[in-house]
Design an enzyme around this catalytic site. Structure first.
Site, PDB file in Angstrom:
ATOM      1  CG  HIS A 199      -6.491  23.522  71.376  1.00 23.48           C
ATOM      2  ND1 HIS A 199      -5.822  24.546  70.544  1.00 23.48           N
ATOM      3  CD2 HIS A 199      -6.065  23.899  72.730  1.00 23.48           C
ATOM      4  CE1 HIS A 199      -5.266  25.368  71.487  1.00 23.48           C
ATOM      5  NE2 HIS A 199      -5.288  24.748  72.803  1.00 23.48           N
TER       6      HIS A 199
HETATM    7  C1  UD1 Z   1      -3.893  22.239  77.094  1.00 22.06           C
HETATM    8  C2  UD1 Z   1      -3.806  23.627  77.881  1.00 22.06           C
HETATM    9  C3  UD1 Z   1      -4.093  24.681  76.804  1.00 22.06           C
HETATM   10  C4  UD1 Z   1      -3.098  24.924  75.603  1.00 22.06           C
HETATM   11  C5  UD1 Z   1      -3.121  23.127  74.962  1.00 22.06           C
HETATM   12  C6  UD1 Z   1      -2.414  22.900  74.109  1.00 22.06           C
HETATM   13  C7  UD1 Z   1      -4.804  23.619  79.950  1.00 22.06           C
HETATM   14  C8  UD1 Z   1      -5.736  24.069  80.990  1.00 22.06           C
HETATM   15  N1  UD1 Z   1      -4.931  24.009  78.799  1.00 22.06           N
HETATM   16  O1  UD1 Z   1      -5.113  22.025  76.660  1.00 22.06           O
HETATM   17  O2  UD1 Z   1      -3.914  26.112  77.316  1.00 22.06           O
HETATM   18  O3  UD1 Z   1      -3.501  25.528  74.663  1.00 22.06           O
HETATM   19  O4  UD1 Z   1      -3.035  22.309  76.126  1.00 22.06           O
HETATM   20  O5  UD1 Z   1      -2.570  21.669  73.348  1.00 22.06           O
HETATM   21  O6  UD1 Z   1      -3.774  23.440  80.765  1.00 22.06           O
HETATM   22  N2  UD1 Z   1      -4.751  14.381  75.023  1.00 22.06           N
HETATM   23  C9  UD1 Z   1      -4.052  13.379  74.556  1.00 22.06           C
HETATM   24  N3  UD1 Z   1      -2.804  13.025  74.320  1.00 22.06           N
HETATM   25  C10 UD1 Z   1      -1.952  14.134  74.963  1.00 22.06           C
HETATM   26  C11 UD1 Z   1      -2.688  15.164  75.670  1.00 22.06           C
HETATM   27  C12 UD1 Z   1      -3.965  15.339  75.703  1.00 22.06           C
HETATM   28  O7  UD1 Z   1      -4.761  12.566  73.911  1.00 22.06           O
HETATM   29  O8  UD1 Z   1      -0.706  14.051  74.818  1.00 22.06           O
HETATM   30  C13 UD1 Z   1      -6.266  14.342  75.117  1.00 22.06           C
HETATM   31  C14 UD1 Z   1      -6.682  13.929  76.345  1.00 22.06           C
HETATM   32  O9  UD1 Z   1      -8.216  13.375  75.911  1.00 22.06           O
HETATM   33  C15 UD1 Z   1      -7.050  15.007  77.148  1.00 22.06           C
HETATM   34  C16 UD1 Z   1      -7.285  16.079  76.295  1.00 22.06           C
HETATM   35  O10 UD1 Z   1      -6.563  15.752  75.108  1.00 22.06           O
HETATM   36  O11 UD1 Z   1      -8.116  14.732  78.018  1.00 22.06           O
HETATM   37  C17 UD1 Z   1      -7.143  17.384  76.783  1.00 22.06           C
HETATM   38  O12 UD1 Z   1      -5.738  17.564  77.266  1.00 22.06           O
HETATM   39  P1  UD1 Z   1      -5.567  18.588  78.425  1.00 22.06           P
HETATM   40  O13 UD1 Z   1      -4.030  18.722  78.771  1.00 22.06           O
HETATM   41  O14 UD1 Z   1      -6.308  18.609  79.508  1.00 22.06           O
HETATM   42  O15 UD1 Z   1      -5.729  20.011  77.830  1.00 22.06           O
HETATM   43  P2  UD1 Z   1      -5.569  20.689  76.318  1.00 22.06           P
HETATM   44  O16 UD1 Z   1      -6.989  20.585  75.770  1.00 22.06           O
HETATM   45  O17 UD1 Z   1      -4.541  19.883  75.386  1.00 22.06           O
END
Ligand code: UD1
Length: 360
Positions: A199
C-alpha cells in the site's frame, strides 16, 4: 491522571489496544479520540471490535484528503477536543498523519505528549511516515521506544536521555495475546502460500512500478499460490490504471484476526508494511520487503526480513529460495515479550509529577 489517546489509521489500533488495557489497570482516567483517517468498516470498526477496544469518546471524522488537507483538518478538529478535555498526557502512536497532527496541536497548547513507537528511522524522507516520525519525536516529552536502535537515533537527533524509555514492541503485545485465537480459527487454506500486502505510495501510486510488482506476483503464482488482501489505496490504483492481476487471489482488506490467521500459516510474506515485517519476525516466517529500506532494522539483523527493494527479479529469486527451504530463520528481538504496554503504563503512572509544558 487523565490520559487522552489519539488513533486514526489501521496500524494505530493494535498498538493502542494493549496500552489502553494496561493503563486501565492503573486506574487512570482515559479518553480515546479517533481522527477518522481510516473509516471503512474493515479498516477501522472491525479492529476496534476484535481488539476489544472501547468505542472512541470522540470521532473527528476527517476522512481522506491530501497530506496537507488531512493533517490540517485533524489539527483544527483536535485542537477543540484537547482544549475541552485538558488531559495530563496525550499518547500518540506510530507514524501516520494522525500522529503528527495531534503532536503539533499538543506542542502549541503545552499539553504533555508521549509517543509510542518513537525513534524508528528509515532515513528516507521520501516516505511521508519518516517526516511524521521526525517531527513527532522532536515534539514529544516522553518517547517510548521499541528497540535499542531507536534510542540511538533519538540521541543522535539531540533528544535528551531522560525523555527516552526503551519499553519494547506494543504491537507484539497484541500479537501474543491474539495468536492462540488466530491459530484456532478454521481455514481452508492451501498447504503452502505467499501472503502479500502492498500500500506504500512509492509502490502503488506509479502504474509502471505497481504493474511490475503485480507481474512478479503472477509469475510467483507458478510456484506457490499468492493471496493478496488489497488495501483501498491499492485497489483504487489497480482499477484506475487498468492493471493485470492474473493468478493472484485478490481479497478485501481483512480484520486483525483474519489477517493473523493467514499470516501465521503462510510460507512467506511479501509486504511493504512496517508492522507486518515485525509480525513475520515474531512468527518466524520469512518476509520479503518490497522497499529500498526499513525503519525496523532489527527485523533484518535479528529477524526473518530481507529487503528486496524494487527489484522484481530479486523478489522472484528470493521467493524460490524460501520455497526450497533456504529462507531466513531469525530469532526474537529483545523485549518482544508481550509486556511492553505494561512497562509504558507503569512509567506513565510514575511520571505523574512531571510538569506539563513545552519540550525544552
Ligand atoms: C496510512 C498511513 C500509512 C499506514 C497506512 C496503513 C499516513 C501518511 N499513512 O496510509 O503509514 O501504513 O495508513 O493502512 O498516515 N481509504 C479508504 N478507506 C479508508 C481509508 C483509506 O478507501 O478507510 C482510501 C482513500 O482513497 C484514501 C487512501 O485510501 O485516500 C489512502 O488513505 P490514507 O489514510 O491517506 O493513507 P494510507 O495509504 O491508508
Amino acid at each position: 491522571m487523565h490520559i487522552l489517546h489519539v488513533v486514526g489509521a489501521r496500524p494505530n489500533f493494535m498498538k493502542a489496544a494493549p496500552v489502553l488495557r494496561a493503563l486501565r489497570e492503573t486506574g487512570a482516567e482515559q479518553t480515546l479520540v479517533h481522527t477518522g483517517q481510516h473509516y471503512d468498516v474493515n479498516m477501522s470498526d472491525a479492529f476496534f471490535r476484535e481488539l476489544g477496544m472501547p468505542e472512541p469518546d470522540v470521532n473527528l471524522a476527517v476522512g481522506s484528503g491530501s497530506h496537507a488537507e488531512q493533517t490540517a483538518e485533524i489539527m483544527i478538529r483536535f485542537e477543540k477536543v484537547a482544549k475541552k478535555y485538558q488531559p495530563d498526557l496525550v499518547l500518540v502512536y506510530g507514524d501516520v498523519n494522525s500522529t503528527v497532527a495531534a503532536a503539533l496541536v499538543c506542542a502549541k497548547l503545552l499539553i504533555r505528549l508521549g509517543h509510542v513507537e518513537a525513534g524508528l528511522r528509515s532515513f528516507d524522507r521520501n516516505m511521508p511516515e519518516e517526516v511524521n516520525r521526525v517531527v513527532t519525536d522532536q515534539l514529544s516529552n516522553i518517547l517510548f521506544t521499541p528497540s535499542a536502535d531507536a534510542n540511538d537515533n533519538l540521541r543522535r537527533e539531540g533528544v535528551t536521555a531522560e525523555k527516552i524509555c526503551l519499553v519494547g514492541n506494543v504491537m507484539i503485545d497484541t500479537l501474543i495475546r491474539f495468536l492462540p485465537i488466530a491459530q484456532a480459527m478454521k481455514n481452508d487454506l492451501p498447504r503452502r502460500y505467499a501472503l502479500v500486502t502492498l500500500h506504500r505510495p512509492a509502490n502503488v501510486d506509479d502504474p509502471q512500478m505497481l504493474q511490475g510488482i503485480l507481474s512478479a506476483l503472477s509469475a510467483i503464482h507458478d510456484d506457490v499460490p499468492v493471496i493478496f488482501p488489497v488495501h483501498p489505496r491499492t485497489r483504487h490504483a489497480i482499477r484506475e490504471f487498468g492493471l493485470h492481476t492474473e493468478g493472484i487471489e485478490i481479497r478485501e482488506p481483512l480484520s486483525y484476526l483474519e489477517f493473523l490467521a493467514l499470516q501465521c500459516r503462510a510460507t512467506l510474506v511479501i509486504t511493504d508494511s512496517g508492522g507486518i515485517q515485525e509480525e513475520a519476525t515474531y512468527l518466524g516466517i520469512p518476509c520479503l520487503t518490497v522497499r529500498p529500506n526499513t525503519e525496523r532494522p532489527v527485523t533484518v539483523e535479528v529477524g526473518t526480513n530481507t529487503i528486496v527493494g524494487n527489484d522484481v527479479e530479486k523478489l522472484k529469486a528470493e521467493t524460490l529460495n524460501i520455497l526450497s527451504g533456504r529462507g531466513k530463520k531469525g530469532r526474537l528481538p529483545p523485549l518482544w515479550d508481550g509486556h511492553a504496554s505494561e512497562r509504558i503504563a507503569s512509567l506513565v503512572a510514575s511520571r505523574d509529577a512531571l510538569p506539563t509544558g513545552a519540550v525544552e
